[in-house]
Design a protein around this motif. Structure first.
Motif, mmCIF file in Angstrom:
data_model
loop_
_atom_site.group_PDB
_atom_site.id
_atom_site.type_symbol
_atom_site.label_atom_id
_atom_site.label_comp_id
_atom_site.label_asym_id
_atom_site.label_seq_id
_atom_site.Cartn_x
_atom_site.Cartn_y
_atom_site.Cartn_z
ATOM 1 N N ARG A 309 0.835 -1.207 0.000
ATOM 2 C CA ARG A 309 0.000 0.000 0.000
ATOM 3 C C ARG A 309 0.870 1.257 0.000
ATOM 4 N N LEU A 310 1.972 1.213 0.730
ATOM 5 C CA LEU A 310 2.873 2.367 0.767
ATOM 6 C C LEU A 310 3.439 2.649 -0.622
ATOM 7 N N LEU A 311 3.840 1.617 -1.313
ATOM 8 C CA LEU A 311 4.428 1.792 -2.642
ATOM 9 C C LEU A 311 3.401 2.350 -3.630
ATOM 10 N N VAL A 312 2.192 1.805 -3.616
ATOM 11 C CA VAL A 312 1.147 2.285 -4.529
ATOM 12 C C VAL A 312 0.788 3.739 -4.225
ATOM 13 N N GLY A 313 0.646 4.051 -2.936
ATOM 14 C CA GLY A 313 0.314 5.419 -2.555
ATOM 15 C C GLY A 313 1.408 6.397 -2.939
ATOM 16 N N TYR A 314 2.660 5.964 -2.848
ATOM 17 C CA TYR A 314 3.763 6.866 -3.171
ATOM 18 C C TYR A 314 3.866 7.108 -4.670
ATOM 19 N N ILE A 315 3.534 6.106 -5.445
ATOM 20 C CA ILE A 315 3.502 6.311 -6.905
ATOM 21 C C ILE A 315 2.469 7.384 -7.252
ATOM 22 N N ALA A 316 1.295 7.307 -6.619
ATOM 23 C CA ALA A 316 0.264 8.324 -6.857
ATOM 24 C C ALA A 316 0.741 9.705 -6.429
ATOM 25 N N LEU A 317 1.465 9.780 -5.314
ATOM 26 C CA LEU A 317 1.969 11.062 -4.831
ATOM 27 C C LEU A 317 2.971 11.661 -5.815
ATOM 28 N N ALA A 318 3.895 10.853 -6.308
ATOM 29 C CA ALA A 318 4.899 11.358 -7.244
ATOM 30 C C ALA A 318 4.255 11.840 -8.537
ATOM 31 N N ILE A 319 3.242 11.122 -9.013
ATOM 32 C CA ILE A 319 2.577 11.507 -10.269
ATOM 33 C C ILE A 319 1.829 12.827 -10.094
ATOM 34 N N THR A 320 1.056 12.953 -9.010
ATOM 35 C CA THR A 320 0.273 14.177 -8.816
ATOM 36 C C THR A 320 1.171 15.380 -8.528
ATOM 37 N N ALA A 321 2.255 15.175 -7.756
ATOM 38 C CA ALA A 321 3.159 16.290 -7.451
ATOM 39 C C ALA A 321 3.876 16.800 -8.689
ATOM 40 N N SER A 322 4.008 15.952 -9.697
ATOM 41 C CA SER A 322 4.718 16.369 -10.911
ATOM 42 C C SER A 322 3.939 17.403 -11.715
ATOM 43 N N ALA A 397 8.468 28.292 -9.769
ATOM 44 C CA ALA A 397 9.594 27.361 -9.887
ATOM 45 C C ALA A 397 9.757 26.513 -8.632
ATOM 46 N N GLY A 398 9.298 27.029 -7.485
ATOM 47 C CA GLY A 398 9.411 26.271 -6.247
ATOM 48 C C GLY A 398 8.619 24.981 -6.256
ATOM 49 N N PHE A 399 7.620 24.882 -7.161
ATOM 50 C CA PHE A 399 6.829 23.660 -7.234
ATOM 51 C C PHE A 399 7.626 22.489 -7.818
ATOM 52 N N LEU A 400 8.819 22.766 -8.353
ATOM 53 C CA LEU A 400 9.675 21.674 -8.811
ATOM 54 C C LEU A 400 10.231 20.863 -7.647
ATOM 55 N N VAL A 401 10.244 21.464 -6.456
ATOM 56 C CA VAL A 401 10.820 20.784 -5.289
ATOM 57 C C VAL A 401 10.006 19.547 -4.893
ATOM 58 N N PRO A 402 8.655 19.632 -4.769
ATOM 59 C CA PRO A 402 7.907 18.401 -4.473
ATOM 60 C C PRO A 402 8.091 17.327 -5.532
ATOM 61 N N LEU A 403 8.208 17.743 -6.788
ATOM 62 C CA LEU A 403 8.424 16.768 -7.867
ATOM 63 C C LEU A 403 9.726 16.003 -7.632
ATOM 64 N N GLY A 404 10.817 16.741 -7.403
ATOM 65 C CA GLY A 404 12.107 16.087 -7.211
ATOM 66 C C GLY A 404 12.182 15.268 -5.940
ATOM 67 N N GLY A 405 11.624 15.796 -4.849
ATOM 68 C CA GLY A 405 11.677 15.083 -3.573
ATOM 69 C C GLY A 405 10.928 13.767 -3.595
ATOM 70 N N THR A 406 9.736 13.767 -4.163
ATOM 71 C CA THR A 406 8.948 12.520 -4.194
ATOM 72 C C THR A 406 9.533 11.521 -5.177
ATOM 73 N N ALA A 407 10.121 12.001 -6.283
ATOM 74 C CA ALA A 407 10.713 11.086 -7.255
ATOM 75 C C ALA A 407 11.904 10.339 -6.649
ATOM 76 N N LEU A 408 12.775 11.059 -5.930
ATOM 77 C CA LEU A 408 13.931 10.418 -5.307
ATOM 78 C C LEU A 408 13.499 9.427 -4.220
ATOM 79 N N ALA A 409 12.493 9.815 -3.426
ATOM 80 C CA ALA A 409 12.016 8.915 -2.375
ATOM 81 C C ALA A 409 11.362 7.668 -2.969
ATOM 82 N N LEU A 410 10.617 7.837 -4.066
ATOM 83 C CA LEU A 410 9.987 6.688 -4.717
ATOM 84 C C LEU A 410 11.038 5.723 -5.244
ATOM 85 N N LEU A 411 12.105 6.255 -5.804
ATOM 86 C CA LEU A 411 13.184 5.389 -6.294
ATOM 87 C C LEU A 411 13.772 4.559 -5.155
ATOM 88 N N THR A 412 13.938 5.190 -3.982
ATOM 89 C CA THR A 412 14.451 4.463 -2.816
ATOM 90 C C THR A 412 13.471 3.384 -2.369
#
Length: 442
Positions: A309-322, A397-412
């Protein structure tokens, strides 16, 4: 007949949870103690930006607060586990109130930047860890109960309720009353709420130091039971030594990047369109999505494993934050923010649920504060980077920060997801002396 009577409670819900004896004695004071934290970062950003004219400086000062909290929160949790929550809460609340007032005065008197940083450090270090402490009290009340998952969801909903009300309240005070009103109110509410929560001694977990003192009876007439107790005794291990907790910390750093990036970027966006009062509304919509999703997560009886569930939820978070950086209107930003908020709740709830499975009771307050500190650290880094981007690049431009942060965490998470599996029932995550043969106690 017996099976008919007992089948209904198999779907534990919020009503059953809130009827837990003694729960309201710590829930209401706990809410009062945790609400001010939701006001803290945005109040610092708005005050310092007003006095310096720079979101970069405002982000850096608030980041110092967040980093300090991230560093000291686990220590607060560790000492609360060892010596009791009350022993940590009272001095912390007093220090936080004094530090917050000092930071306010320094900002209003145009003190040098280094002085703001000096005041920001104790302000963050002394933030009361009310949320983790409430979660630890639920753990005592509901040990082994199926209601524990519901309690975890309820606490996440409560957190998000504070993040709906807190930024709205702080923004309204700073924009309608005075730029310093938010931070002054935060300090006052922390003092009152923290002391009320500390007064609830009956529901706090027994300190691990008292557990250790009471574990072995060394009297001659109970030598056999003393030997057995010595044989079963375990020494708590730091949650940081548990691989799954380290993975969760990275995930929560990514969630913190969303909170921090949203706070600075929404403030800059609403100011750029000449409607600064919309800041609290847009952030409230984002937090409301988080809260609504949290309510739903707690009402569902999940069959999937929490790590999945954590993995699925995090994928959704990374997609929406992008999609945040591309929003050009308040309505579109509110819609995307709502989806981002709805994607955060599953990750938070499942992360705290995994702590219950990965960490023994004697270390859970520390583990909860590690995750809370990770959110604060991610938030601190995000407000710093987002503030610099808003100052030096384009609006939004600050909205790029959630995109980058969630993408790196999802990769981990994808790479290390196997570390999140709870240990088998026959194993223990504490360091023990059970391998030693029983000895007589003289």
């Amino acid at each position: 007949m017996a099976s008919t009577v007992t089948s209904k409670p198999s779907r534990p819900g919020y009503g059953q949870l809130l009827r837990t004896p003694g729960a309201w004695a710590f829930l209401l004071p706990g809410f009062a103690a945790r609400l001010p934290f939701a006001m803290l970062i945005i109040s610092i950003v708005l005050l310092v930006e007003h006095t310096t004219g720079s979101y970069g400086i405002a982000g850096a000062v608030s980041a110092a607060t967040g980093v300090s909290m991230a560093v000291f929160a686990p220590l607060n949790g560790k000492y609360a586990d060892r010596f009791g929550q009350r022993a940590v809460l009272i001095p912390g609340v007093l220090l936080h109130t004094a530090s917050g007032l000092t930071l306010t005065v320094l900002a209003l008197t145009d003190a040098p930047l280094w002085a703001l940083f000096v005041a920001a450090v104790p302000t963050g270090a002394s933030v009361p860890q009310a949320g983790p402490m409430v979660r630890a009290r639920w753990g005592v009340k509901l040990q082994g109960s199926p209601l524990m998952t519901t309690a975890t969801a309820f606490e996440s909903v409560t957190d998000e309720l504070t993040f709906v009300l807190g930024p709205l309240f702080a923004t309204a005070l700073c924009t309608s009353v005075d730029p310093a009103a938010g931070l002054l109110t935060e300090a006052g509410l922390t003092l009152v709420g923290g002391l009320l929560f500390a007064a609830q001694k009956a529901t706090q977990p027994v300190p691990s130091r008292e557990h250790a003192h009471a574990r072995v009876d060394l009297s001659p007439q109970s030598s056999e039971s003393g030997a057995n107790a010595a044989h079963a005794r375990v020494e708590p291990v730091s949650p940081l030594r548990i691989p799954g907790v380290r993975v969760l910390i990275v995930a929560f750093l990514g969630i913190g990047s969303v909170f921090g990036g949203m706070q600075v970027s929404l403030a800059a966006f609403t100011e750029s369109i000449g409607q600064p009062g919309l800041n609290g509304v847009l952030y409230g919509v984002f937090a409301a999505g988080n809260m609504l999703a949290g309510v739903a997560c707690g009402a569902i009886v999940w069959k999937a494993a929490p790590q999945k569930r954590l993995l699925v939820g995090y994928i959704a978070l990374a997609i929406t934050a992008s999609g945040l950086w591309a929003a050009q209107s308040p309505a579109l930003l509110a819609g995307i923010g709502l989806l981002v908020g709805m994607s955060i709740a599953p990750g938070l709830i499942t992360g705290y649920t995994l702590v219950e499975r990965l960490v023994p009771p004697t270390g859970r307050t520390e583990a909860f504060t590690l995750l809370t500190g990770a959110v604060a650290l991610g938030q601190a880094a995000a407000v710093t980077v987002a503030g610099q981007l808003e100052d030096r690049a384009w609006d939004g431009a600050g909205f790029l920060v959630p995109l980058g942060g969630t993408a790196l965490a999802l990769l981990t998470l994808v790479t290390l997801r196997s570390r999140l599996a709870p240990p088998p029932a026959s194993r223990t995550v504490a360091r023990g002396v059970g391998h030693r043969p029983p000895v007589s106690v003289d």
